[in-house]
Design a protein around this motif. Structure first.
Motif, PDB file in Angstrom:
ATOM      1  N   ILE A  94       0.734  -1.287  -0.018  1.00 48.42           N
ATOM      2  CA  ILE A  94      -0.015   0.073   0.102  1.00 48.42           C
ATOM      3  C   ILE A  94       0.793   1.254  -0.166  1.00 48.42           C
ATOM      4  CG2 ILE A  94      -1.624   1.238   1.582  1.00 48.42           C
ATOM      5  CD1 ILE A  94      -2.873  -1.215   2.193  1.00 48.42           C
ATOM      6  N   CYS A  95       2.099   1.079   0.837  1.00 52.36           N
ATOM      7  CA  CYS A  95       2.841   2.373   0.855  1.00 52.36           C
ATOM      8  C   CYS A  95       3.651   2.733  -0.488  1.00 52.36           C
ATOM      9  CB  CYS A  95       3.789   2.263   1.844  1.00 52.36           C
ATOM     10  SG  CYS A  95       3.147   2.622   3.713  1.00 52.36           S
ATOM     11  N   ASP A  96       3.962   1.470  -1.110  1.00 51.99           N
ATOM     12  CA  ASP A  96       4.829   1.356  -2.343  1.00 51.99           C
ATOM     13  C   ASP A  96       3.878   1.849  -3.459  1.00 51.99           C
ATOM     14  OD1 ASP A  96       7.484   0.367  -1.929  1.00 51.99           O
ATOM     15  OD2 ASP A  96       6.336  -1.692  -1.675  1.00 51.99           O
ATOM     16  N   LEU A  97       2.501   1.751  -3.382  1.00 48.45           N
ATOM     17  CA  LEU A  97       1.644   2.418  -4.282  1.00 48.45           C
ATOM     18  C   LEU A  97       0.944   3.876  -4.007  1.00 48.45           C
ATOM     19  CD1 LEU A  97      -0.350  -0.938  -5.147  1.00 48.45           C
ATOM     20  CD2 LEU A  97       1.258  -0.122  -6.512  1.00 48.45           C
ATOM     21  N   LEU A  98       0.750   4.075  -2.700  1.00 50.16           N
ATOM     22  CA  LEU A  98      -0.129   5.086  -2.585  1.00 50.16           C
ATOM     23  C   LEU A  98       0.613   6.086  -1.607  1.00 50.16           C
ATOM     24  CD1 LEU A  98      -3.565   3.657  -1.408  1.00 50.16           C
ATOM     25  CD2 LEU A  98      -2.878   4.486  -3.810  1.00 50.16           C
ATOM     26  N   GLY A  99       1.737   5.803  -1.153  1.00 50.50           N
ATOM     27  CA  GLY A  99       2.437   6.657  -0.143  1.00 50.50           C
ATOM     28  C   GLY A  99       2.319   6.359   1.067  1.00 50.50           C
ATOM     29  N   PRO A 100       3.021   6.886   2.072  1.00 59.57           N
ATOM     30  CA  PRO A 100       2.888   6.641   3.524  1.00 59.57           C
ATOM     31  C   PRO A 100       1.798   7.702   4.263  1.00 59.57           C
ATOM     32  CG  PRO A 100       4.893   7.796   3.302  1.00 59.57           C
ATOM     33  CD  PRO A 100       4.435   7.655   1.882  1.00 59.57           C
ATOM     34  N   CYS A 101       1.634   9.040   3.808  1.00 52.97           N
ATOM     35  CA  CYS A 101       0.611   9.790   4.290  1.00 52.97           C
ATOM     36  C   CYS A 101      -0.910   9.152   4.257  1.00 52.97           C
ATOM     37  CB  CYS A 101       0.720  10.953   3.688  1.00 52.97           C
ATOM     38  SG  CYS A 101       2.328  12.268   4.116  1.00 52.97           S
ATOM     39  N   ALA A 102      -1.282   8.526   3.279  1.00 59.10           N
ATOM     40  CA  ALA A 102      -2.535   8.184   2.945  1.00 59.10           C
ATOM     41  C   ALA A 102      -2.726   6.870   3.661  1.00 59.10           C
ATOM     42  CB  ALA A 102      -2.838   7.883   1.534  1.00 59.10           C
ATOM     43  N   ALA A 103      -1.885   5.954   3.476  1.00 57.62           N
ATOM     44  CA  ALA A 103      -1.848   4.720   4.218  1.00 57.62           C
ATOM     45  C   ALA A 103      -1.888   4.923   5.921  1.00 57.62           C
ATOM     46  CB  ALA A 103      -0.718   3.972   3.833  1.00 57.62           C
ATOM     47  N   THR A 104      -0.977   5.785   6.698  1.00 55.96           N
ATOM     48  CA  THR A 104      -1.098   6.235   7.831  1.00 55.96           C
ATOM     49  C   THR A 104      -2.538   6.645   8.501  1.00 55.96           C
ATOM     50  OG1 THR A 104       1.109   6.759   7.945  1.00 55.96           O
ATOM     51  CG2 THR A 104       0.095   7.509   9.741  1.00 55.96           C
ATOM     52  N   ALA A 105      -2.901   7.531   7.533  1.00 54.51           N
ATOM     53  CA  ALA A 105      -4.083   8.348   8.088  1.00 54.51           C
ATOM     54  C   ALA A 105      -5.345   7.489   8.058  1.00 54.51           C
ATOM     55  CB  ALA A 105      -4.151   9.393   7.253  1.00 54.51           C
TER      56      ALA A 105
ATOM     57  N   ASN B  54       0.764   0.872  10.984  1.00 49.77           N
ATOM     58  CA  ASN B  54       1.043   2.003  10.778  1.00 49.77           C
ATOM     59  C   ASN B  54       2.680   2.305  11.211  1.00 49.77           C
ATOM     60  OD1 ASN B  54      -1.102   3.556   9.873  1.00 49.77           O
ATOM     61  ND2 ASN B  54      -1.819   4.316  11.646  1.00 49.77           N
ATOM     62  N   PHE B  55       2.903   1.153  12.004  1.00 48.33           N
ATOM     63  CA  PHE B  55       4.534   1.083  12.239  1.00 48.33           C
ATOM     64  C   PHE B  55       5.308   0.894  10.792  1.00 48.33           C
ATOM     65  CE2 PHE B  55       8.224  -1.640  12.454  1.00 48.33           C
ATOM     66  CZ  PHE B  55       8.953  -0.897  13.397  1.00 48.33           C
ATOM     67  N   VAL B  56       4.624   0.095   9.998  1.00 55.96           N
ATOM     68  CA  VAL B  56       5.332  -0.235   8.604  1.00 55.96           C
ATOM     69  C   VAL B  56       5.351   1.021   7.825  1.00 55.96           C
ATOM     70  CG1 VAL B  56       5.265  -1.514   6.413  1.00 55.96           C
ATOM     71  CG2 VAL B  56       4.731  -2.564   8.539  1.00 55.96           C
ATOM     72  N   ALA B  57       4.172   1.827   7.980  1.00 52.09           N
ATOM     73  CA  ALA B  57       3.985   3.163   7.199  1.00 52.09           C
ATOM     74  C   ALA B  57       5.140   4.303   7.684  1.00 52.09           C
ATOM     75  CB  ALA B  57       2.865   3.831   7.107  1.00 52.09           C
ATOM     76  N   CYS B  58       5.328   4.004   8.984  1.00 50.63           N
ATOM     77  CA  CYS B  58       6.315   4.901   9.696  1.00 50.63           C
ATOM     78  C   CYS B  58       7.604   4.631   9.250  1.00 50.63           C
ATOM     79  CB  CYS B  58       6.261   4.776  11.228  1.00 50.63           C
ATOM     80  SG  CYS B  58       7.441   5.740  12.219  1.00 50.63           S
ATOM     81  N   GLN B  59       8.119   3.455   9.093  1.00 47.35           N
ATOM     82  CA  GLN B  59       9.459   3.114   8.742  1.00 47.35           C
ATOM     83  C   GLN B  59       9.701   3.274   7.347  1.00 47.35           C
ATOM     84  OE1 GLN B  59      11.883   1.469  11.537  1.00 47.35           O
ATOM     85  NE2 GLN B  59      10.463   3.143  12.008  1.00 47.35           N
TER      86      GLN B  59
END
Length: 464
Positions: A92-103, A138-143
């Motif tokens: 999800i982070c690879d495709l959309l980016g960490p901000c959208a995924a985290t929120a 969200n830990f994955v998105a943070c890293q």
């Protein structure tokens, strides 16, 4: 490296990819340090929510008539909820980016936190803990976010400090939730049953606010919104989520790091889950004192996990990947021995002392693990982060299920289970000896590529 200047829009020195080459955690300069603070605060709220229930278990158990087996199953459920969500978070982070995924994950799980106020039986208790566990993805998105913002020479310390400060939430909630509960009883004059239910409004509100902050002020990359592109061709990649996931799953290093992380961070999660109840029952302490001792374990993250990141970067500068791997093995093995000792300690103050030492080493090992992750694969960084992060929760499920499930058919004392957990840590750290990186070798092997071929290797790493 590009130093900050009048023509550069960054307040920190950056490399050719505009990633910061300096880490200054006590500033909020955009975009690098602002992303850092948004990432750790958002993840802090998720840890706060996930571990808001354990310190109030004595009161919750009385009202819901929970058995030891119910509590054990709920502990397993709380970690099981984040296994697949963490693995999914990478692509999800690879495709959309960490901000959208985290929120998105924070906003979707905040209602589950609020629902804890309405638990009425063991089934709802277990289901709620399962759903809240999804927020730990969200830990994955943070890293991932830190690896997108900071250059290789400081990425381990950035990852370590962000995750370390966020993990303080697991200790902070052990301290704060009993205080909120006591305040509602003694000052607001609520009954015990009503007080613990009202207390869960606090973590639910906190998690929602931090998610909105990420949406309002977050930035995926130094140059703006995240867009998956090919570093080799410079053109937009057409890879889908399955291709990205498969590429990461084929990398054996991700599996070994997942196992390693399962028995440092996974053990940390399990300890957060059982420590307050352990001291409450073993040494006949009251709920606030037991919570304060358990809080000390989680609060140590403010220095211990960042210390792991610092050690990883320093050992990497001096000895390359060999230094990162050896330091990880030594620290995690020491943590396993301290965990074994905790289970053998029979005095209150001796146990508290061992908890303090154990917390430092096991949390530093987590920081050291993510000091290695960014060097495994640039192409599937999110997937490798997700595999490693999922390993942490899988390890927590395994230790919780095997050692702390409260099953009447296979019951062990908690102190024996803690010692066995330490032995598992020592043995599950040994596969680190199998890790090998062509550009910098392994624990016992020299690299295939000499320093003059580093640029060629960097090109290969991007293709992995």
């Amino acid at each position: 490296m590009q130093p900050p200047s009048k023509t550069t829009p960054f307040s920190l020195p950056v490399d050719s990819d505009h990633k910061a080459t300096k880490f200054r955690p006590f500033t909020i300069s955009p975009p690098h340090m602002r992303a850092f603070h948004l990432a750790w605060i958002s993840l802090f709220s998720c840890f706060f929510s996930t571990f808001a229930i354990p310190p109030l278990l004595p009161a919750i158990r009385r009202d819901l008539h929970l058995t030891a087996a119910d509590v054990g199953r709920a502990g397993v459920a709380s970690f099981a909820g984040s296994i697949f969500s963490r693995l999914a978070m990478g692509p999800i982070c690879d495709l959309l980016g960490p901000c959208a995924a985290t929120a998105a994950f924070s906003l979707l799980t905040a209602p589950a936190v609020l629902s804890a106020s309405f638990m009425s039986n063991s089934t709802s208790f277990i289901v709620i803990r399962f759903l809240i566990g999804f927020s730990l993805a969200n830990f994955v998105a943070c890293q991932f976010w830190m690896s997108s913002m900071f250059s290789n020479n400081v990425v381990a310390v950035a990852n370590g400090v962000a995750a370390g400060w966020a993990s303080v939430g697991s200790g902070f909630t052990q301290l704060v939730m009993p205080l909120i509960y006591s305040f509602l009883i003694n000052t607001v004059n609520l009954s015990s049953s009503t007080a613990w239910r009202v207390a869960f409004f606090v973590p639910a509100f906190f998690q929602t606010v931090t998610a909105l902050m990420v949406l309002a002020f977050g930035q995926d990359l130094p140059d703006g919104k995240y867009k998956r592109s090919s570093n080799i061709t410079g053109q937009i990649s057409k890879e889908n989520a399955f291709t990205i996931l498969l590429n990461g799953l084929k990398n054996y290093r991700g599996w070994i790091l997942g196992l390693t992380y399962g028995f440092c961070f996974g053990v940390e999660l399990t300890t957060d889950n059982i420590l307050a109840q352990y001291f409450y029952e073993r040494f006949n302490l009251d709920i606030k004192t037991a919570g304060a001792i358990a809080a000390s374990f989680g609060l140590a993250n403010i220095v211990s996990r960042p210390a792991g990141g610092l050690v990883s970067d320093e050992m990497g500068r001096r000895f390359g990947m060999r230094g990162r791997l050896w330091s990880l093995w030594v620290v995690q093995t020491a943590a396993g021995l301290l965990c074994f000792l905790l289970g053998r300690s029979n005095s209150l103050w001796g146990s508290v002392l061992v908890v303090c030492c154990f917390s430092f080493f096991v949390q530093a090992a987590s920081g050291l693990t993510f000091g290695v992750v960014p060097f495994v694969s640039k192409r599937s960084l999110g997937v490798i982060s997700g595999m490693t992060g999922s390993g942490g929760t899988i390890g927590a499920v395994i230790t919780q299920l095997l050692l702390f499930s409260g099953s009447s058919g296979n019951y062990m004392s908690t102190q024996t289970s803690i010692s066995l957990m330490g032995i598992l840590m020592v043995f599950c750290t040994l596969p680190l000896t199998l890790l090998y990186f062509p550009h910098s070798g392994g624990m016992f092997c020299r690299p295939n590529y000499p320093p003059t071929h580093q640029q060629h290797y960097d090109h290969l790493l991007q293709c992995q």
